[in-house]
Design an enzyme around this catalytic site. Structure first.
Site, PDB file in Angstrom:
ATOM      1  N   ASP A  32      48.574  12.930  36.935  1.00  0.00           N
ATOM      2  CA  ASP A  32      47.317  12.973  37.690  1.00  0.00           C
ATOM      3  C   ASP A  32      47.726  12.797  39.425  1.00  0.00           C
ATOM      4  O   ASP A  32      46.836  12.442  40.024  1.00  0.00           O
ATOM      5  CB  ASP A  32      46.698  11.949  37.333  1.00  0.00           C
ATOM      6  CG  ASP A  32      46.347  11.836  35.793  1.00  0.00           C
ATOM      7  OD1 ASP A  32      46.073  12.827  35.309  1.00  0.00           O
ATOM      8  OD2 ASP A  32      46.474  10.748  35.152  1.00  0.00           O
ATOM      9  N   LYS A  64      49.007  18.079  41.014  1.00  0.00           N
ATOM     10  CA  LYS A  64      49.883  19.053  40.847  1.00  0.00           C
ATOM     11  C   LYS A  64      48.942  20.676  40.592  1.00  0.00           C
ATOM     12  O   LYS A  64      49.379  21.530  41.260  1.00  0.00           O
ATOM     13  CB  LYS A  64      50.507  19.219  39.532  1.00  0.00           C
ATOM     14  CG  LYS A  64      51.614  17.950  39.397  1.00  0.00           C
ATOM     15  CD  LYS A  64      52.261  17.848  38.031  1.00  0.00           C
ATOM     16  CE  LYS A  64      51.475  17.425  37.008  1.00  0.00           C
ATOM     17  NZ  LYS A  64      50.878  16.061  37.049  1.00  0.00           N
ATOM     18  N   GLY A  94      45.565  17.579  32.640  1.00  0.00           N
ATOM     19  CA  GLY A  94      44.214  17.883  33.250  1.00  0.00           C
ATOM     20  C   GLY A  94      44.400  18.395  34.344  1.00  0.00           C
ATOM     21  O   GLY A  94      44.570  17.317  35.272  1.00  0.00           O
ATOM     22  N   HIS A  95      44.675  19.778  34.798  1.00  0.00           N
ATOM     23  CA  HIS A  95      44.704  19.915  36.283  1.00  0.00           C
ATOM     24  C   HIS A  95      43.639  20.548  36.851  1.00  0.00           C
ATOM     25  O   HIS A  95      43.037  21.317  36.400  1.00  0.00           O
ATOM     26  CB  HIS A  95      46.054  21.241  36.432  1.00  0.00           C
ATOM     27  CG  HIS A  95      47.190  20.739  35.707  1.00  0.00           C
ATOM     28  ND1 HIS A  95      48.316  21.398  35.854  1.00  0.00           N
ATOM     29  CD2 HIS A  95      47.787  19.232  35.366  1.00  0.00           C
ATOM     30  CE1 HIS A  95      49.339  20.538  35.205  1.00  0.00           C
ATOM     31  NE2 HIS A  95      48.895  19.672  35.047  1.00  0.00           N
ATOM     32  N   GLN A 107      52.137  16.281  33.562  1.00  0.00           N
ATOM     33  CA  GLN A 107      52.230  14.803  33.438  1.00  0.00           C
ATOM     34  C   GLN A 107      53.326  14.462  34.635  1.00  0.00           C
ATOM     35  O   GLN A 107      53.167  15.085  35.591  1.00  0.00           O
ATOM     36  CB  GLN A 107      53.208  14.509  32.004  1.00  0.00           C
ATOM     37  CG  GLN A 107      51.965  14.428  30.806  1.00  0.00           C
ATOM     38  CD  GLN A 107      51.805  15.686  30.090  1.00  0.00           C
ATOM     39  OE1 GLN A 107      52.887  16.495  30.104  1.00  0.00           O
ATOM     40  NE2 GLN A 107      50.562  16.513  30.032  1.00  0.00           N
TER      41      GLN A 107
HETATM   42  P1  IMP Z   1      49.963  11.779  25.019  1.00  0.00           P
HETATM   43  O1  IMP Z   1      51.049  12.783  25.889  1.00  0.00           O
HETATM   44  O2  IMP Z   1      48.928  12.244  24.600  1.00  0.00           O
HETATM   45  O3  IMP Z   1      50.920  11.486  23.701  1.00  0.00           O
HETATM   46  O4  IMP Z   1      49.977  10.345  25.895  1.00  0.00           O
HETATM   47  C1  IMP Z   1      51.143   9.611  26.213  1.00  0.00           C
HETATM   48  C2  IMP Z   1      51.030   8.967  27.341  1.00  0.00           C
HETATM   49  O5  IMP Z   1      51.028   9.802  28.437  1.00  0.00           O
HETATM   50  C3  IMP Z   1      49.879   8.237  27.558  1.00  0.00           C
HETATM   51  O6  IMP Z   1      50.010   6.908  28.207  1.00  0.00           O
HETATM   52  C4  IMP Z   1      48.820   9.233  27.962  1.00  0.00           C
HETATM   53  O7  IMP Z   1      47.665   8.457  28.849  1.00  0.00           O
HETATM   54  C5  IMP Z   1      49.782   9.544  29.178  1.00  0.00           C
HETATM   55  N1  IMP Z   1      49.438  11.006  29.500  1.00  0.00           N
HETATM   56  C6  IMP Z   1      49.496  12.313  28.896  1.00  0.00           C
HETATM   57  N2  IMP Z   1      49.259  13.258  29.441  1.00  0.00           N
HETATM   58  C7  IMP Z   1      48.933  12.871  30.832  1.00  0.00           C
HETATM   59  C8  IMP Z   1      48.270  13.440  32.076  1.00  0.00           C
HETATM   60  O8  IMP Z   1      48.347  14.662  31.947  1.00  0.00           O
HETATM   61  N3  IMP Z   1      48.244  12.672  33.031  1.00  0.00           N
HETATM   62  C9  IMP Z   1      48.360  11.311  32.839  1.00  0.00           C
HETATM   63  N4  IMP Z   1      48.852  10.788  32.012  1.00  0.00           N
HETATM   64  C10 IMP Z   1      48.985  11.463  30.744  1.00  0.00           C
END
Ligand code: IMP
Length: 422
Positions: free
Chosen positions: A13, A16, A40-41, A222
């Protein structure tokens, strides 16, 4: 060398999507190399906000190829929804969007397993976005995953059934059914839609571009502190979010990589569980959350907020080989009398360290802060770095000194136009 890589240096977040959109016109292709619908970009221009999850952030530039690389996990239902939304907004992606046949498919049963395993973890939940990311990457590594290219095979449905049976056997000990029947028809209709898109051996496509001297921007998702190896394990995502992931996630050799853009906020946020030493659980944290509209663009969850963390940033800069920094959301700190930056951690043994301790020790560290004066201006109206207030300039100089990397971009509002180059 024609490939630049853009990565988040925190827990995601960082902004990017905005920077990819801004930089895209100077490239021939934008390629996503990992992650999936958990991302979520957000891009804002002409007064409209767009949120992309799996579609690369260069999609609004018709002359640029947008490539979903082999390192991505793709949910066909989410992908179709995104593309339909883009069509409704007048974006023609039919000619410039390519999807790797080697990307992994997220099935409804992967999402079910994500939910079941999170429920079973009780108070050690990862805080997953529940998009099926972990179970899909598990199948990939376990060599039982379904790839996008498999949808072109005559026995795809049989392979699908085999995968679901495997997933049901994983769910059985939890005494939970997958309960996916209501999602299957939609999944297969989205797969039908996916068959009509440009599915390709994108590693060849990308390397042919490089041979022609074209420029590629690899778009990370991420952040580095969510990296499967180097993040705050186990509270991480399931992919290689650092710059090196661009090589395996796209089929590009390391020698092609030139610049690495490291994206960081002027403060820090995290969604989901896991250590966050500079987290502010007080009204200052709330002030940042409200000013920065820090609510997840994928899940809507309130983000945890805190001060910038320099030991963590130094670590991420080292892992990624960052050549330039882009400082996002500086305007969110407008009006703060003081700004704090964690320069060191004090460990449980009393040692002061500029390094990031092992994730298992992070809950026990105490951040050591330096306090800097805030600025009392409205940055969102600025159009040029010469207009930056002196206290912000001091903050930038301080960060550059601490991090030993130049800050080339300062972003002062979500809009494309609020991007100041130094
Ligand atoms: P997952 O990738 O959905 O398995 O989530 C694993 C961890 O990564 C969790 O803490 C999510 O909140 C975090 N996470 C996954 N994708 C994002 C992102 O795009 N932005 C921020 N946190 C993320």
């Amino acid at each position: 060398m024609p490939v630049d890589v853009l990565v988040g240096l925190q827990w995601g977040d960082e902004g990017k999507g905005k920077i990819v959109d801004v930089l895209a016109p100077t490239y021939d292709a934008v390629a996503r190399f990992q992650g999936g619908p958990n991302a979520g970009h957000t891009l804002t221009f002409d007064g409209v906000k767009h949120v992309l999850h799996q579609v690369p952030s260069g999609i609004f530039h018709p002359h640029i190829l947008n490539i979903v690389g082999n390192g991505v996990v793709l949910d066909p239902v989410v992908f179709r929804g995104e593309l339909q939304k883009l069509t409704a907004r007048g974006v023609d992606w039919s000619h410039n969007l390519y999807i790797s046949k080697k990307a992994q498919l997220i099935l409804p049963s992967h999402r079910a397993l994500d939910r079941i395993s999170e429920e079973a973890r009780g108070n050690t939940k990862i805080g997953s976005t529940l998009k099926g990311i972990g179970p899909t990457y598990s199948d990939k590594i376990g060599r039982v995953g379904l790839r996008v290219g498999h949808i072109l095979l005559p026995d795809f449905e049989a392979r699908y059934k085999e995968a679901v049976a495997h997933h049901a056997s994983i769910a059985a000990p939890y005494k939970k059914g997958l309960e996916i029947e209501e999602f299957e028809a939609d999944f297969f209709s989205a797969v039908e839609f996916l068959r009509t898109l440009q599915l390709a051996d994108t590693e060849y496509l990308l390397n042919d571009l490089l041979t022609q001297g074209k420029r590629v921007l690899a778009e990370g998702a991420q952040g580095s502190l969510l990296d499967i190896d180097f993040g705050t394990y186990p509270y991480v995502t399931s992919s290689s979010t650092i710059a090196a992931g661009a090589c395996t996630g796209l089929g590009i050799a390391p020698r092609h990589i030139d610049k690495v853009f490291g994206i960081t906020k002027a403060y820090c946020t995290r969604v989901g569980s896991g250590p966050f030493p500079t987290e502010l659980l007080d009204e200052v944290g709330e002030q940042i959350r409200q000013a920065g509209r820090e609510f997840g663009s994928t899940t809507g969850r309130p983000r945890r907020c805190g001060w910038i963390d320099l030991p963590a940033l130094r670590y991420a800069i080292m892992l990624n080989g960052v050549t330039e920094l882009h400082l996002m959301k500086a305007d969110v700190l407008d009006g703060f009398a003081e700004i704090r930056a964690c320069t060191h951690y004090r460990t449980a043994t009393g040692e002061s360290t500029p390094r990031l301790p092992d994730p298992g020790e992070l809950d026990a560290v105490t951040p050591e802060y330096l306090t800097l004066p805030g600025w009392h201006s409205d940055l969102t109206q600025l159009t040029d770095t010469t207009q930056l207030p002196s206290n912000l300039l001091s903050y930038l100089t301080f960060l550059e000194h601490e991090l030993q990397v130049p800050i080339r971009i300062v972003s002062v509002s979500p809009d494309r136009v609020s991007t100041l180059y130094r």
